[in-house]
Design a protein around this motif. Structure first.
Motif, PDB file in Angstrom:
ATOM      1  N   PRO A 106      43.082  -0.406 -67.348  1.00  0.00           N
ATOM      2  CA  PRO A 106      43.140  -1.856 -67.124  1.00  0.00           C
ATOM      3  C   PRO A 106      41.809  -2.470 -66.739  1.00  0.00           C
ATOM      4  O   PRO A 106      40.956  -1.835 -66.108  1.00  0.00           O
ATOM      5  CB  PRO A 106      44.168  -2.000 -65.997  1.00  0.00           C
ATOM      6  CG  PRO A 106      44.154  -0.693 -65.288  1.00  0.00           C
ATOM      7  CD  PRO A 106      43.856   0.337 -66.336  1.00  0.00           C
ATOM      8  N   LEU A 107      41.647  -3.727 -67.119  1.00  0.00           N
ATOM      9  CA  LEU A 107      40.525  -4.536 -66.658  1.00  0.00           C
ATOM     10  C   LEU A 107      40.656  -4.770 -65.149  1.00  0.00           C
ATOM     11  O   LEU A 107      41.759  -4.677 -64.595  1.00  0.00           O
ATOM     12  CB  LEU A 107      40.526  -5.878 -67.376  1.00  0.00           C
ATOM     13  CG  LEU A 107      40.220  -5.856 -68.878  1.00  0.00           C
ATOM     14  CD1 LEU A 107      40.689  -7.162 -69.519  1.00  0.00           C
ATOM     15  CD2 LEU A 107      38.733  -5.641 -69.106  1.00  0.00           C
ATOM     16  N   PRO A 108      39.556  -5.092 -64.462  1.00  0.00           N
ATOM     17  CA  PRO A 108      39.654  -5.353 -63.014  1.00  0.00           C
ATOM     18  C   PRO A 108      40.702  -6.408 -62.662  1.00  0.00           C
ATOM     19  O   PRO A 108      41.439  -6.247 -61.682  1.00  0.00           O
ATOM     20  CB  PRO A 108      38.250  -5.820 -62.651  1.00  0.00           C
ATOM     21  CG  PRO A 108      37.362  -5.138 -63.637  1.00  0.00           C
ATOM     22  CD  PRO A 108      38.152  -5.097 -64.922  1.00  0.00           C
ATOM     23  N   ALA A 109      40.798  -7.490 -63.454  1.00  0.00           N
ATOM     24  CA  ALA A 109      41.784  -8.528 -63.153  1.00  0.00           C
ATOM     25  C   ALA A 109      43.202  -8.009 -63.357  1.00  0.00           C
ATOM     26  O   ALA A 109      44.112  -8.340 -62.580  1.00  0.00           O
ATOM     27  CB  ALA A 109      41.541  -9.759 -64.026  1.00  0.00           C
ATOM     28  N   GLN A 110      43.422  -7.190 -64.386  1.00  0.00           N
ATOM     29  CA  GLN A 110      44.742  -6.610 -64.613  1.00  0.00           C
ATOM     30  C   GLN A 110      45.123  -5.672 -63.477  1.00  0.00           C
ATOM     31  O   GLN A 110      46.248  -5.703 -62.967  1.00  0.00           O
ATOM     32  CB  GLN A 110      44.751  -5.862 -65.949  1.00  0.00           C
ATOM     33  CG  GLN A 110      44.586  -6.761 -67.161  1.00  0.00           C
ATOM     34  CD  GLN A 110      44.374  -5.986 -68.438  1.00  0.00           C
ATOM     35  OE1 GLN A 110      43.832  -4.881 -68.435  1.00  0.00           O
ATOM     36  NE2 GLN A 110      44.770  -6.571 -69.561  1.00  0.00           N
ATOM     37  N   GLU A 111      44.182  -4.832 -63.095  1.00  0.00           N
ATOM     38  CA  GLU A 111      44.443  -3.901 -62.003  1.00  0.00           C
ATOM     39  C   GLU A 111      44.704  -4.646 -60.700  1.00  0.00           C
ATOM     40  O   GLU A 111      45.570  -4.245 -59.904  1.00  0.00           O
ATOM     41  CB  GLU A 111      43.264  -2.951 -61.851  1.00  0.00           C
ATOM     42  CG  GLU A 111      43.521  -1.816 -60.875  1.00  0.00           C
ATOM     43  CD  GLU A 111      42.415  -0.773 -60.915  1.00  0.00           C
ATOM     44  OE1 GLU A 111      41.801  -0.541 -59.850  1.00  0.00           O
ATOM     45  OE2 GLU A 111      42.176  -0.207 -61.998  1.00  0.00           O
TER      46      GLU A 111
ATOM     47  N   SER B 275      40.251 -15.889 -64.404  1.00  0.00           N
ATOM     48  CA  SER B 275      38.934 -15.564 -64.929  1.00  0.00           C
ATOM     49  C   SER B 275      38.597 -14.114 -64.618  1.00  0.00           C
ATOM     50  O   SER B 275      39.136 -13.519 -63.675  1.00  0.00           O
ATOM     51  CB  SER B 275      37.887 -16.490 -64.295  1.00  0.00           C
ATOM     52  OG  SER B 275      36.584 -16.079 -64.635  1.00  0.00           O
ATOM     53  N   HIS B 276      37.694 -13.549 -65.414  1.00  0.00           N
ATOM     54  CA  HIS B 276      37.201 -12.203 -65.115  1.00  0.00           C
ATOM     55  C   HIS B 276      36.210 -12.224 -63.958  1.00  0.00           C
ATOM     56  O   HIS B 276      35.921 -11.176 -63.371  1.00  0.00           O
ATOM     57  CB  HIS B 276      36.515 -11.608 -66.349  1.00  0.00           C
ATOM     58  CG  HIS B 276      37.424 -11.382 -67.510  1.00  0.00           C
ATOM     59  ND1 HIS B 276      38.573 -10.635 -67.420  1.00  0.00           N
ATOM     60  CD2 HIS B 276      37.353 -11.818 -68.798  1.00  0.00           C
ATOM     61  CE1 HIS B 276      39.168 -10.606 -68.605  1.00  0.00           C
ATOM     62  NE2 HIS B 276      38.455 -11.324 -69.449  1.00  0.00           N
ATOM     63  N   ASP B 277      35.692 -13.401 -63.636  1.00  0.00           N
ATOM     64  CA  ASP B 277      34.685 -13.511 -62.584  1.00  0.00           C
ATOM     65  C   ASP B 277      35.345 -13.568 -61.204  1.00  0.00           C
ATOM     66  O   ASP B 277      36.427 -14.135 -61.040  1.00  0.00           O
ATOM     67  CB  ASP B 277      33.836 -14.766 -62.781  1.00  0.00           C
ATOM     68  CG  ASP B 277      33.063 -14.737 -64.090  1.00  0.00           C
ATOM     69  OD1 ASP B 277      32.709 -13.623 -64.523  1.00  0.00           O
ATOM     70  OD2 ASP B 277      32.829 -15.812 -64.670  1.00  0.00           O
ATOM     71  N   GLY B 278      34.680 -13.011 -60.222  1.00  0.00           N
ATOM     72  CA  GLY B 278      35.110 -13.142 -58.842  1.00  0.00           C
ATOM     73  C   GLY B 278      36.374 -12.397 -58.471  1.00  0.00           C
ATOM     74  O   GLY B 278      36.998 -12.698 -57.447  1.00  0.00           O
ATOM     75  N   VAL B 279      36.759 -11.403 -59.271  1.00  0.00           N
ATOM     76  CA  VAL B 279      38.001 -10.675 -58.990  1.00  0.00           C
ATOM     77  C   VAL B 279      38.004 -10.038 -57.600  1.00  0.00           C
ATOM     78  O   VAL B 279      38.985 -10.145 -56.857  1.00  0.00           O
ATOM     79  CB  VAL B 279      38.258  -9.607 -60.080  1.00  0.00           C
ATOM     80  CG1 VAL B 279      39.414  -8.692 -59.690  1.00  0.00           C
ATOM     81  CG2 VAL B 279      38.563 -10.288 -61.415  1.00  0.00           C
ATOM     82  N   PRO B 280      36.920  -9.382 -57.159  1.00  0.00           N
ATOM     83  CA  PRO B 280      36.960  -8.721 -55.842  1.00  0.00           C
ATOM     84  C   PRO B 280      37.024  -9.694 -54.668  1.00  0.00           C
ATOM     85  O   PRO B 280      37.333  -9.284 -53.546  1.00  0.00           O
ATOM     86  CB  PRO B 280      35.647  -7.921 -55.804  1.00  0.00           C
ATOM     87  CG  PRO B 280      35.158  -7.863 -57.208  1.00  0.00           C
ATOM     88  CD  PRO B 280      35.637  -9.129 -57.840  1.00  0.00           C
ATOM     89  N   HIS B 281      36.734 -10.973 -54.900  1.00  0.00           N
ATOM     90  CA  HIS B 281      36.640 -11.925 -53.799  1.00  0.00           C
ATOM     91  C   HIS B 281      37.879 -12.797 -53.650  1.00  0.00           C
ATOM     92  O   HIS B 281      37.855 -13.785 -52.922  1.00  0.00           O
ATOM     93  CB  HIS B 281      35.403 -12.814 -53.997  1.00  0.00           C
ATOM     94  CG  HIS B 281      34.145 -12.042 -54.236  1.00  0.00           C
ATOM     95  ND1 HIS B 281      33.581 -11.209 -53.295  1.00  0.00           N
ATOM     96  CD2 HIS B 281      33.349 -11.955 -55.343  1.00  0.00           C
ATOM     97  CE1 HIS B 281      32.497 -10.652 -53.790  1.00  0.00           C
ATOM     98  NE2 HIS B 281      32.324 -11.084 -55.029  1.00  0.00           N
ATOM     99  N   ARG B 282      38.932 -12.431 -54.317  1.00  0.00           N
ATOM    100  CA  ARG B 282      40.151 -13.231 -54.279  1.00  0.00           C
ATOM    101  C   ARG B 282      41.253 -12.472 -53.556  1.00  0.00           C
ATOM    102  O   ARG B 282      41.353 -11.249 -53.678  1.00  0.00           O
ATOM    103  CB  ARG B 282      40.580 -13.550 -55.717  1.00  0.00           C
ATOM    104  CG  ARG B 282      41.452 -14.777 -55.863  1.00  0.00           C
ATOM    105  CD  ARG B 282      41.589 -15.134 -57.331  1.00  0.00           C
ATOM    106  NE  ARG B 282      40.280 -15.404 -57.933  1.00  0.00           N
ATOM    107  CZ  ARG B 282      40.063 -15.396 -59.237  1.00  0.00           C
ATOM    108  NH1 ARG B 282      41.031 -15.094 -60.063  1.00  0.00           N
ATOM    109  NH2 ARG B 282      38.859 -15.668 -59.706  1.00  0.00           N
TER     110      ARG B 282
END
Length: 340
Positions: free
Chosen positions: A140-145, A233-240
């Protein structure tokens, strides 16, 4: 997994082909690398074209019920235009971009029961033949994971996964099929849904997340499906705070009743947006009809599958090796069925 095969249509003494994928799972939208290894036969052959095709095992609904089929969802030319001398060994390296909507086949290293393959085809001296067929693994993509991790933290458990042939109306779907990841609800949501189905439709700018809840009926109402769609978005996934975001999605889904809206088109770079509606997925090659797809004959793992929720999120655990055995059997059937 490498499958060696003599090109049958070229007769005895024809060239042999091995396609070797570089080890490890690939991300949707990333580059899949490897090489096609050719060994010349008993005579010289003109290799007109070396092609790779991505295949998926999908569920197909029809009037007689449901069956499985194989769909090619992308094709690449990676070489050709050379003469392969008798007995010559030649390597054709390749790097191809996996479609963004390619389904994920594993989560935290555990297989989900989704079967994808890479098939090699040679056009040789005016004849074409299918050669290698290799298993394709996608993580999975980071957002999917992040979304699946949040669902695990909210108590949801993995039930199964499959690929449905057809299209989801109102989305930017590009492939002729979509993936459904089926989850059992967490305790705080169990009163409002019997099952949650999650579909990811990724693209270069972000991802649509389609949530479908199988909602139970009451004393005076029948059960029904509620669907909503969210864009991230694919951006900022770890900060949400994904647990908070996904919980808000689920509460909106639970509150959805008879209101129907058409989702807005995807907006690149949007942090996330959500659109709720009661509705159904469109099935068939042209979305010819709407309706719930209950009663699937699942290709994904079920028996022996557990989900460890908590710090690890939605992690698939395998009890007694049952899931792994099922996946190996599916891959074997897929490969054998394709060669027949």
């Amino acid at each position: 997994m490498v499958f060696k095969r003599l090109l049958g249509s070229l007769g005895v003494g024809g060239p042999k082909v091995d396609t070797v994928l570089h080890p490890g799972a690939v991300l949707p939208g990333a580059i899949l690398t490897g090489q096609v290894e050719l060994k010349g036969g008993e005579a010289d052959f003109d290799i007109d074209q070396v092609s790779l095709e991505l295949l998926a095992r999908v569920e197909v609904e029809h009037d007689g019920g449901e069956s499985e089929g194989t769909v090619a969802f992308d094709r690449f030319t990676v070489g050709g235009g050379f003469r392969l001398a008798a007995g010559e060994q030649r390597s054709v390296p390749f790097g191809l971009t996996v479609p963004w909507e390619t389904p994920i086949t594993e989560l935290y290293g555990q297989p989900l029961g989704i079967v994808l393959g890479v098939r090699t085809e040679l056009a040789v001296s005016g004849a074409k033949d299918k050669g290698d067929l290799d298993q394709l693994m996608v993580r999975p993509l980071p957002a999917q994971e992040a979304v699946l991790e949040a669902l695990g933290q909210l108590g949801f458990g993995f039930r199964s996964a499959d690929l449905e042939y057809g299209r989801i109306g109102g989305t930017g779907q590009r492939l002729p099929f979509y993936q459904e990841i089926e989850l059992t609800p967490g305790p705080q949501y169990a009163h409002a849904m019997r099952e949650l189905e999650v579909t990811f439709l990724a693209n270069p700018g972000g991802m649509e997340v389609v949530l479908e809840a199988d909602k139970p009926g009451g004393f005076f109402s029948a059960g029904h499906d509620a669907i909503n769609r969210h864009v991230v978005s694919h951006d900022g996934v770890p900060h949400r705070d994904w647990k908070e975001v996904v919980d808000a999605w689920l509460r909106q889904l639970i509150a959805t009743h008879g209101h129907h809206t058409v989702p807005a088109p995807y907006e690149h770079g949007a942090p996330y947006a959500s659109h709720g509606h009661d509705g159904h997925h469109s099935h068939g090659s042209h979305g010819a009809h709407d309706g719930h797809h209950g009663g699937h004959q699942r290709s994904g793992p079920s028996t022996g599958t557990v989900v460890a929720a908590g710090a690890a999120g939605l992690a698939v655990g395998v009890a007694g090796g049952l899931v792994a055995a099922e996946v190996v059997d599916e891959v074997g059937d897929f490969m054998e069925g394709d060669e027949e």
